[in-house]
Scaffold this active site. Structure first.
Site, PDB file in Angstrom:
ATOM      1  N   ARG A 256       0.826  -1.217   0.000  1.00  0.00           N
ATOM      2  CA  ARG A 256       0.000   0.000   0.000  1.00  0.00           C
ATOM      3  C   ARG A 256       0.856   1.261   0.000  1.00  0.00           C
ATOM      4  O   ARG A 256       0.625   2.197  -0.769  1.00  0.00           O
ATOM      5  CB  ARG A 256      -0.914  -0.015   1.225  1.00  0.00           C
ATOM      6  CG  ARG A 256      -1.731  -1.300   1.379  1.00  0.00           C
ATOM      7  CD  ARG A 256      -2.460  -1.306   2.704  1.00  0.00           C
ATOM      8  NE  ARG A 256      -3.123  -2.584   2.966  1.00  0.00           N
ATOM      9  CZ  ARG A 256      -2.585  -3.571   3.685  1.00  0.00           C
ATOM     10  NH1 ARG A 256      -1.372  -3.414   4.207  1.00  0.00           N
ATOM     11  NH2 ARG A 256      -3.225  -4.694   3.874  1.00  0.00           N
ATOM     12  N   ILE A 257       1.835   1.298   0.908  1.00  0.00           N
ATOM     13  CA  ILE A 257       2.648   2.509   1.041  1.00  0.00           C
ATOM     14  C   ILE A 257       3.607   2.650  -0.135  1.00  0.00           C
ATOM     15  O   ILE A 257       3.787   3.747  -0.675  1.00  0.00           O
ATOM     16  CB  ILE A 257       3.405   2.487   2.385  1.00  0.00           C
ATOM     17  CG1 ILE A 257       2.397   2.523   3.540  1.00  0.00           C
ATOM     18  CG2 ILE A 257       4.376   3.661   2.479  1.00  0.00           C
ATOM     19  CD1 ILE A 257       3.007   2.230   4.896  1.00  0.00           C
TER      20      ILE A 257
ATOM     21  N   ALA B 107       9.832   2.201   7.228  1.00  0.00           N
ATOM     22  CA  ALA B 107       9.186   0.907   7.440  1.00  0.00           C
ATOM     23  C   ALA B 107       9.375   0.437   8.881  1.00  0.00           C
ATOM     24  O   ALA B 107       8.568   0.739   9.768  1.00  0.00           O
ATOM     25  CB  ALA B 107       9.730  -0.111   6.454  1.00  0.00           C
ATOM     26  N   ARG B 108      10.468  -0.262   9.130  1.00  0.00           N
ATOM     27  CA  ARG B 108      10.736  -0.799  10.454  1.00  0.00           C
ATOM     28  C   ARG B 108      12.224  -0.723  10.746  1.00  0.00           C
ATOM     29  O   ARG B 108      13.059  -0.964   9.876  1.00  0.00           O
ATOM     30  CB  ARG B 108      10.273  -2.262  10.571  1.00  0.00           C
ATOM     31  CG  ARG B 108       8.791  -2.430  10.868  1.00  0.00           C
ATOM     32  CD  ARG B 108       8.475  -1.931  12.271  1.00  0.00           C
ATOM     33  NE  ARG B 108       7.078  -2.099  12.638  1.00  0.00           N
ATOM     34  CZ  ARG B 108       6.127  -1.194  12.422  1.00  0.00           C
ATOM     35  NH1 ARG B 108       6.424  -0.066  11.806  1.00  0.00           N
ATOM     36  NH2 ARG B 108       4.880  -1.410  12.822  1.00  0.00           N
TER      37      ARG B 108
ATOM     38  N   ASP C 220      10.044  -6.457  -5.345  1.00  0.00           N
ATOM     39  CA  ASP C 220       9.107  -7.107  -4.433  1.00  0.00           C
ATOM     40  C   ASP C 220       8.841  -8.515  -4.963  1.00  0.00           C
ATOM     41  O   ASP C 220       8.115  -8.682  -5.933  1.00  0.00           O
ATOM     42  CB  ASP C 220       7.802  -6.322  -4.338  1.00  0.00           C
ATOM     43  CG  ASP C 220       6.876  -6.853  -3.244  1.00  0.00           C
ATOM     44  OD1 ASP C 220       6.955  -8.061  -2.914  1.00  0.00           O
ATOM     45  OD2 ASP C 220       6.087  -6.060  -2.703  1.00  0.00           O
TER      46      ASP C 220
ATOM     47  N   GLU D  69      14.434   1.746  19.844  1.00  0.00           N
ATOM     48  CA  GLU D  69      13.610   2.932  20.020  1.00  0.00           C
ATOM     49  C   GLU D  69      13.183   3.062  21.480  1.00  0.00           C
ATOM     50  O   GLU D  69      12.799   2.072  22.096  1.00  0.00           O
ATOM     51  CB  GLU D  69      12.383   2.856  19.103  1.00  0.00           C
ATOM     52  CG  GLU D  69      12.745   2.866  17.619  1.00  0.00           C
ATOM     53  CD  GLU D  69      11.535   2.872  16.698  1.00  0.00           C
ATOM     54  OE1 GLU D  69      10.394   2.887  17.220  1.00  0.00           O
ATOM     55  OE2 GLU D  69      11.719   2.882  15.473  1.00  0.00           O
TER      56      GLU D  69
ATOM     57  N   ASP E 231      13.011   7.116   9.811  1.00  0.00           N
ATOM     58  CA  ASP E 231      11.902   7.311  10.754  1.00  0.00           C
ATOM     59  C   ASP E 231      11.835   6.176  11.773  1.00  0.00           C
ATOM     60  O   ASP E 231      11.140   6.301  12.778  1.00  0.00           O
ATOM     61  CB  ASP E 231      10.577   7.391   9.985  1.00  0.00           C
ATOM     62  CG  ASP E 231       9.388   7.666  10.885  1.00  0.00           C
ATOM     63  OD1 ASP E 231       9.396   8.727  11.545  1.00  0.00           O
ATOM     64  OD2 ASP E 231       8.467   6.832  10.944  1.00  0.00           O
TER      65      ASP E 231
ATOM     66  N   ALA F 278       3.321   7.834  10.516  1.00  0.00           N
ATOM     67  CA  ALA F 278       1.882   7.594  10.413  1.00  0.00           C
ATOM     68  C   ALA F 278       1.064   8.465  11.356  1.00  0.00           C
ATOM     69  O   ALA F 278      -0.165   8.384  11.368  1.00  0.00           O
ATOM     70  CB  ALA F 278       1.576   6.118  10.703  1.00  0.00           C
TER      71      ALA F 278
ATOM     72  N   HIS G 206       9.825   7.910  14.522  1.00  0.00           N
ATOM     73  CA  HIS G 206       8.827   6.892  14.186  1.00  0.00           C
ATOM     74  C   HIS G 206       7.410   7.485  14.227  1.00  0.00           C
ATOM     75  O   HIS G 206       6.492   6.936  14.825  1.00  0.00           O
ATOM     76  CB  HIS G 206       8.922   5.694  15.145  1.00  0.00           C
ATOM     77  CG  HIS G 206       8.328   4.440  14.561  1.00  0.00           C
ATOM     78  ND1 HIS G 206       8.669   3.174  14.989  1.00  0.00           N
ATOM     79  CD2 HIS G 206       7.406   4.239  13.583  1.00  0.00           C
ATOM     80  CE1 HIS G 206       7.987   2.261  14.321  1.00  0.00           C
ATOM     81  NE2 HIS G 206       7.209   2.889  13.454  1.00  0.00           N
TER      82      HIS G 206
END
Length: 325
Positions: free
Chosen positions: A151-152, A230-231, A171, A260, A255, A282, A279
């Site tokens: 989606r992103i 992402a992560r 991907d 964290e 981000d 969103a 982070h």
């Protein structure tokens, strides 16, 4: 009466969905320590959670648990295998935060390409002459590698194309025909060697942990820009700092981080060619509202037995449930 345990607060508009149901009660907990969760989870039929970790022993104590509804799209704070073993669906919010994260990706990309942080600091320090030293680059005509075309990744592709960038997608789970307006590569290294900018939009897993490491960074073009919304953990941060130090990587926009909150002593903090955000990609007004409402709807759908399979991470539990009928 079914109880929903709300781990970390949701927006009032989301909680209103629970209050409209006479068969639902809910409890909000702001202390999400393991010890406190164990005190409150015993009678929970559903759990909503943001980024707090849900240890296995906490879920074991929830004997009546039927659904875990995640406020977001990542789920590395939830023991998916354990939930699957118990037949408990884990849901995410789908594409409701995709615009906010895509916009943050573009912000980081532009700031990295234009030396935004360095120039801002220079002006504040009276160093107007920095305009002649810190020369940015245009995105137009540059090649962007989008790692992960969900989606992103698709939203980032649309926005990057409007800047005149050439889009390359990696991907392994997406068919090339789905990558409209982009060139699809079968191997990550094929994309890395031609990309001017690399942006990550994949979940953290055993397969993707440290995907961007010393080896893969050495395969990139000299002067590449790395973006991660992402992560944390997808990038080997020590390897990234080394690549920045020797000039192989021009800049980065991050981000998310392996640890964290990011410690102020971390080497990334002292590297002024890295644009940092906490982070929060969103966390816009629009996204928080939409995520909260979808989180609440997923919890209720799990209790009512009418989940949207597209929002279920461990869809195999739905097949088992169907077979049992």
């Amino acid at each position: 009466m079914k109880k929903i345990l709300v781990v970390q607060p949701l927006r009032p508009e989301a909680l209103d969905l629970f209050e409209q149901r006479s068969d639902i009660s809910y409890e909000v907990v702001t202390d999400f320590s393991r010890e406190n969760l164990l005190k409150h989870v015993g009678d929970a039929d559903a759990i909503t959670v943001r980024d707090a970790p849900l240890p296995v022993d906490v879920l074991e104590a929830a004997k009546n648990l039927k659904i875990v509804s995640r406020h977001g799209v990542g789920y590395d704070n939830i023991p998916i295998d354990y939930c699957t073993s118990r037949g408990i669906p884990v849901t995410v919010v789908g594409d409701v935060n995709a615009i906010s994260v895509a916009e943050q990706t573009m912000f980081l990309m532009l700031a990295a390409a234009k030396s935004g942080v360095q120039l801002d600091t220079a002006v504040r320090n009276g160093d107007f002459a920095a305009r002649s030293r810190l020369i940015g680059i245009e995105l137009r005509g540059r090649t962007l590698l989008v790692v992960g075309f969900g989606r992103i990744g698709r939203e980032v592709t649309k926005r990057s194309a409007s800047f005149g960038m050439n889009i390359v997608v990696y991907d392994p789970y997406t068919k090339p025909s789905e990558a409209d307006g982009a060139t699809f590569v079968e191997r990550l290294e094929d994309g890395l060697k031609i990309a001017d900018v690399i942006t990550l939009h994949i979940p953290l897993s055993d397969t993707t942990r440290n995907l961007i490491n010393a080896t893969t960074l050495s395969q990139t073009k000299r002067g590449a820009i790395i973006i991660n919304t992402a992560r944390g953990g997808i990038i080997d941060e020590d390897a990234l700092v080394e690549a920045l130090a020797d000039g192989h990587v021009r800049a980065a926009g991050l981000d998310t981080f392996a640890k964290e909150p990011l410690p102020v002593t971390d080497r990334l903090v002292s590297e002024n060619r890295v644009v940092l955000s906490p982070h929060n990609a969103a966390l816009t007004e629009e996204s928080l509202l939409a995520m909260g409402v979808m989180t609440a709807r997923n919890a209720l759908a799990g209790l009512d037995g009418n989940l949207n399979p597209a929002l279920v991470v461990n869809r195999s539990v739905l097949e088992v449930s169907t077979d049992a009928k």
